[in-house]
Design an enzyme around this catalytic site. Structure first.
Site, short mmCIF file in Angstrom:
data_model
loop_
_atom_site.label_atom_id
_atom_site.label_comp_id
_atom_site.label_asym_id
_atom_site.label_seq_id
_atom_site.Cartn_x
_atom_site.Cartn_y
_atom_site.Cartn_z
N LYS A 1 0.85 -1.20 0.00
CA LYS A 1 0.00 0.00 0.00
C LYS A 1 0.88 1.25 0.00
CE LYS A 1 -0.40 -0.23 5.02
NZ LYS A 1 -1.25 -0.72 6.13
N ARG B 1 -11.02 -0.13 14.79
CA ARG B 1 -10.86 0.68 13.59
C ARG B 1 -11.80 0.11 12.53
NH1 ARG B 1 -4.83 1.57 11.19
NH2 ARG B 1 -5.30 -0.52 10.44
N TYR C 1 17.53 29.35 8.59
CA TYR C 1 16.33 30.08 9.00
C TYR C 1 16.12 30.02 10.51
CZ TYR C 1 14.77 30.25 4.11
OH TYR C 1 14.66 30.49 2.77
N MET D 1 13.59 24.04 2.50
CA MET D 1 12.84 23.34 1.45
C MET D 1 13.74 22.44 0.60
SD MET D 1 10.50 24.87 -1.63
CE MET D 1 9.27 25.65 -0.60
C1 LIG Z 1 -0.54 -1.89 6.62
C2 LIG Z 1 -1.16 -3.15 6.99
C3 LIG Z 1 -0.39 -4.28 7.24
C4 LIG Z 1 1.12 -4.24 7.28
O1 LIG Z 1 1.53 -3.62 8.46
P1 LIG Z 1 3.09 -3.51 8.85
O2 LIG Z 1 3.08 -2.96 10.22
O3 LIG Z 1 3.68 -2.54 7.86
O4 LIG Z 1 3.65 -4.85 8.70
C5 LIG Z 1 -1.04 -5.47 7.49
N1 LIG Z 1 -2.38 -5.54 7.50
C6 LIG Z 1 -3.16 -4.47 7.28
C7 LIG Z 1 -4.65 -4.61 7.32
C8 LIG Z 1 -2.59 -3.24 7.02
O5 LIG Z 1 -3.36 -2.18 6.79
#
Ligand SMILES: *Cc1c(COP(=O)(O)O)cnc(C)c1O
Length: 356
Positions: free
Chosen positions: A35, A130, A253, A301
């Protein structure tokens, strides 16, 4: 010539880290979580290193389609499922596996016309609060999905809140076992932390993300020391200017850093527009010419400044590693009050990326 900054994606490190995950969960199949554009590494760039996986887990339909276009014909899991009925057409067309976590999704699924059996991962809320059905309602949700003619396999799924921390997984394992009692089917529970630290969670599928990229699930490098994980991304640049400061002079800065004695300062071509955190304080580690030193003053930046006192040989053109090989991303993140996940995901599109 472009600015000297670049990110390198280490294909062999991704493959190595996938092996590390497999060694920890030898009987499980692996959903490699890609993801957020493979945690900032780029789906296209991460794919070659992860192609020995059993499946890919992600959130966006367009990322799933990109994987199919790269030639991936195996399983793809949508970790949050679908958001509107039209998504189910894409899921059907591209043969995706979907999470189902709420009543709205159940209703959409009941109304869908599917051309082939859909694999569903039915998510339980085992305590993280969640996504998912609470244990008391899980069996009813499962029966509703099982009654849908378009659905084939149903995998039982949950997600841990504290697999990397003190509270651990027991409270959720207990809730999961209670809600899933006597329900047949494969189970899929473990994120990276559970894959590495809690073998009782492994079951049929594990879902590591951060570990594949060489990061620590807890954000502490010490927690993954000795496991054999390797950084999958190195962010590096060069010193583009050197300043000689007298005692009492300031840098950058806001004049937030004052030299207490005469010192050399290196200006590195990397700033918050490259994804480097602006809130990195003086003291954040950086490697210059292979030597550990620190950020001084406020990150701007396009540039940040580093203390060259430990690196007298440094000059314009010297290499600077912001994180990756030789400098764990979690050490940098820790100095900034965050975790490696956030830094790697924030790599900016303007940074040229190479695969190696
Ligand atoms: C992001 C995610 C993972 C992976 O989590 P990590 O901590 O990066 O290993 C696994 N299951 C779900 C549902 C996630 O959203």
């Amino acid at each position: 010539m472009p600015r000297p900054i670049r990110a390198t994606i280490h294909t062999a490190a991704l493959a190595n880290n996938l092996d590390v995950a497999r060694r920890h969960a030898p009987d499980a199949k692996v959903w490699s979580v890609v993801k957020a554009n493979a945690y900032g590494h780029g789906i296209e760039r991460a794919f070659p290193g992860l192609r020995e996986t059993d499946g890919f887990g992600l959130l966006d339909l367009n990322e799933a389609v990109r994987l199919r276009e790269l030639g991936w014909a195996g399983p793809i899991l949508l970790l949050e499922g679908f958001f509107e009925p039209a998504d189910l057409k894409v899921i059907d067309e591209y043969g995706l596996t979907t999470t189902v976590h709420c009543d709205e999704q159940l209703r959409m699924l009941e109304g869908a016309r599917l051309s082939k059996p859909l694999t569903v991962q039915l998510k339980m809320n085992s305590g993280m609060n969640r996504l998912g059905f609470v244990p008391e309602r899980y069996r009813a949700a499962w029966e509703r999905v099982r009654a849908m003619p378009g659905v084939g396999q149903i995998v039982l799924m949950t997600h841990f809140s504290d697999a990397d921390g003190e509270r651990g997984v027991d409270y959720q394992m207990e809730a999961f076992e209670r809600g899933a009692r006597d329900i047949p089917g494969e189970r899929c529970l473990a994120n990276s932390a559970a894959t590495l630290f809690h073998p009782q969670t492994h079951y049929a599928w594990v879902r590591p993300g951060i570990a594949l990229y060489g990061g620590s699930p807890s954000g502490r490098t010490a927690d993954v020391e000795g496991l054999g994980l390797q950084p999958a991304m190195t962010l590096e640049s060069e010193v583009i200017a050197v300043q000689e400061l007298g005692a009492g002079q300031t840098v950058g800065y806001g004049s937030v850093f004052t030299a207490e004695r005469p010192m050399r300062i290196g200006v590195v071509a990397c700033g918050y527009a490259d994804g480097y955190p602006r809130h990195a304080p003086t003291g954040t580690p950086v490697l210059v010419a292979g030597i550990l030193t620190q950020v001084v003053g406020r990150v701007s930046m396009d540039m940040l400044m580093v203390d060259l006192s430990p690196v007298p040989e440094a000059r314009v053109g010297s290499n600077a590693v912001l994180w990756g090989r030789g400098l764990p991303i979690d050490d940098v993140a820790c100095a900034c009050g965050t975790i490696g996940y956030e830094l790697m995901c924030a790599l900016a599109p303007r940074v040229p990326v190479i695969e190696q």
